[in-house]
Design a protein around this motif. Structure first.
Motif, PDB file in Angstrom:
ATOM      1  N   MET A  80      -5.682  -4.525   9.835  1.00 37.47           N
ATOM      2  CA  MET A  80      -4.550  -3.685   9.426  1.00 37.47           C
ATOM      3  C   MET A  80      -3.660  -4.430   8.437  1.00 37.47           C
ATOM      4  SD  MET A  80      -2.592  -1.668  12.352  1.00 37.47           S
ATOM      5  CE  MET A  80      -3.121  -0.120  12.988  1.00 37.47           C
ATOM      6  N   ALA A  81      -3.371  -5.692   8.756  1.00 37.97           N
ATOM      7  CA  ALA A  81      -2.506  -6.497   7.875  1.00 37.97           C
ATOM      8  C   ALA A  81      -3.165  -6.660   6.503  1.00 37.97           C
ATOM      9  CB  ALA A  81      -2.239  -7.853   8.511  1.00 37.97           C
ATOM     10  N   GLU A  82      -4.462  -6.885   6.532  1.00 36.75           N
ATOM     11  CA  GLU A  82      -5.227  -7.076   5.297  1.00 36.75           C
ATOM     12  C   GLU A  82      -5.166  -5.828   4.403  1.00 36.75           C
ATOM     13  OE1 GLU A  82      -9.835  -7.423   4.959  1.00 36.75           O
ATOM     14  OE2 GLU A  82      -9.124  -9.002   6.297  1.00 36.75           O
ATOM     15  N   ARG A  83      -5.141  -4.646   5.035  1.00 36.42           N
ATOM     16  CA  ARG A  83      -5.230  -3.401   4.269  1.00 36.42           C
ATOM     17  C   ARG A  83      -3.886  -2.706   4.045  1.00 36.42           C
ATOM     18  NH1 ARG A  83     -10.472  -0.442   6.936  1.00 36.42           N
ATOM     19  NH2 ARG A  83     -12.055  -1.897   6.200  1.00 36.42           N
ATOM     20  N   LYS A  84      -2.837  -3.284   4.614  1.00 35.37           N
ATOM     21  CA  LYS A  84      -1.516  -2.627   4.582  1.00 35.37           C
ATOM     22  C   LYS A  84      -1.127  -2.147   3.180  1.00 35.37           C
ATOM     23  CE  LYS A  84       2.119  -5.020   5.359  1.00 35.37           C
ATOM     24  NZ  LYS A  84       2.960  -5.941   5.186  1.00 35.37           N
ATOM     25  N   ASP A  85      -1.249  -3.032   2.200  1.00 38.06           N
ATOM     26  CA  ASP A  85      -0.803  -2.687   0.849  1.00 38.06           C
ATOM     27  C   ASP A  85      -1.690  -1.608   0.212  1.00 38.06           C
ATOM     28  OD1 ASP A  85       1.307  -4.355   1.058  1.00 38.06           O
ATOM     29  OD2 ASP A  85       0.353  -6.038   0.009  1.00 38.06           O
ATOM     30  N   LEU A  86      -2.947  -1.571   0.618  1.00 44.65           N
ATOM     31  CA  LEU A  86      -3.849  -0.546   0.062  1.00 44.65           C
ATOM     32  C   LEU A  86      -3.391   0.838   0.496  1.00 44.65           C
ATOM     33  CD1 LEU A  86      -7.300  -2.265   0.748  1.00 44.65           C
ATOM     34  CD2 LEU A  86      -6.029  -2.165  -1.404  1.00 44.65           C
ATOM     35  N   TYR A  87      -3.013   0.956   1.772  1.00 48.25           N
ATOM     36  CA  TYR A  87      -2.581   2.261   2.282  1.00 48.25           C
ATOM     37  C   TYR A  87      -1.232   2.694   1.695  1.00 48.25           C
ATOM     38  CZ  TYR A  87      -6.363   1.587   5.675  1.00 48.25           C
ATOM     39  OH  TYR A  87      -7.584   1.370   6.262  1.00 48.25           O
ATOM     40  N   LYS A  88      -0.461   1.708   1.217  1.00 46.56           N
ATOM     41  CA  LYS A  88       0.852   2.025   0.618  1.00 46.56           C
ATOM     42  C   LYS A  88       0.737   2.784  -0.700  1.00 46.56           C
ATOM     43  CE  LYS A  88       3.860  -1.575   2.453  1.00 46.56           C
ATOM     44  NZ  LYS A  88       4.176  -2.976   2.163  1.00 46.56           N
ATOM     45  N   GLN A  89      -0.487   2.889  -1.219  1.00 44.94           N
ATOM     46  CA  GLN A  89      -0.663   3.600  -2.494  1.00 44.94           C
ATOM     47  C   GLN A  89      -0.566   5.118  -2.328  1.00 44.94           C
ATOM     48  OE1 GLN A  89      -3.794   1.382  -5.073  1.00 44.94           O
ATOM     49  NE2 GLN A  89      -4.421   1.137  -2.948  1.00 44.94           N
TER      50      GLN A  89
END
Ligand code: S3P
Length: 168
Positions: free
Chosen positions: A136-145
């Protein structure tokens, strides 16, 4: 209508919410994982085991390209579809991106059946919570798009649909 694309981590309710949202909007529903399985004639854990993750990601990318050429659909993506920036760019052009999020506890509860999520099973190492937290931490910024995010931890899919419809 532009497409409505649901992104988000495993177990955030993309499939169940997507189905209900499509019926509420009166448009087509496409579940990417299901479509990949149908086209490959194989379930996702078998694709990962027999052909590898890179092959799965290629199937995912090919499908995003085809789906981005159409409109009037609610599309539920896989949790890792946003790892490829080309996929995000194609979705941005063809629709509105909604992210479904959920707490670690909710995700753990909703993904507790082993054998269905190869990415989690691989990262597991005996500690499922740690695997979920670090992915989740690794992908957090991706989902922020996304254009809009709904926390589904304490909501039913129907409630999530209502929140999305109000946003749209
Ligand atoms: C994946 C999530 C899965 C599926 C595949 C990979 C991921 O979809 O696409 O197992 O990398 O997060 P769900 O998010 O529907 O479980």
């Amino acid at each position: 209508m532009k497409n409505v694309i649901l992104i988000g981590f495993m177990g955030t309710g993309k499939t169940s919410t997507g189905k209900m949202l499509a019926s509420k909007l009166g448009c087509a529903f496409i579940d990417m994982d299901q479509k990949i399985e149908e086209e490959a004639g194989m379930c996702i854990p078998d694709i990962f085991a027999q052909k590898g993750e890179a092959h799965f990601r290629q199937l995912e990318k090919d499908l995003v390209e085809r789906l981005s050429a159409r409109r009037n659909a609610v599309i539920s993506t896989g949790g890792g579809t946003v790892k490829n920036p080309d996929n995000v760019a194609a979705f941005k052009k063809s629709g509105i991106i909604i992210c479904l999020s959920a707490s670690v506890d909710a995700v753990l509860e909703r993904t507790k059946r082993h054998g269905t999520r190869p990415v989690l099973d691989q990262a597991d190492q005996g500690d499922r919570r740690k695997a979920v937290e670090s992915l989740m931490a690794e992908r957090k910024d991706l989902y922020k798009q996304a254009d809009f995010t709904v926390d589904t931890s304490d909501l039913s899919p129907l409630q999530v649909v209502d929140v999305i419809v109000r946003f749209l």
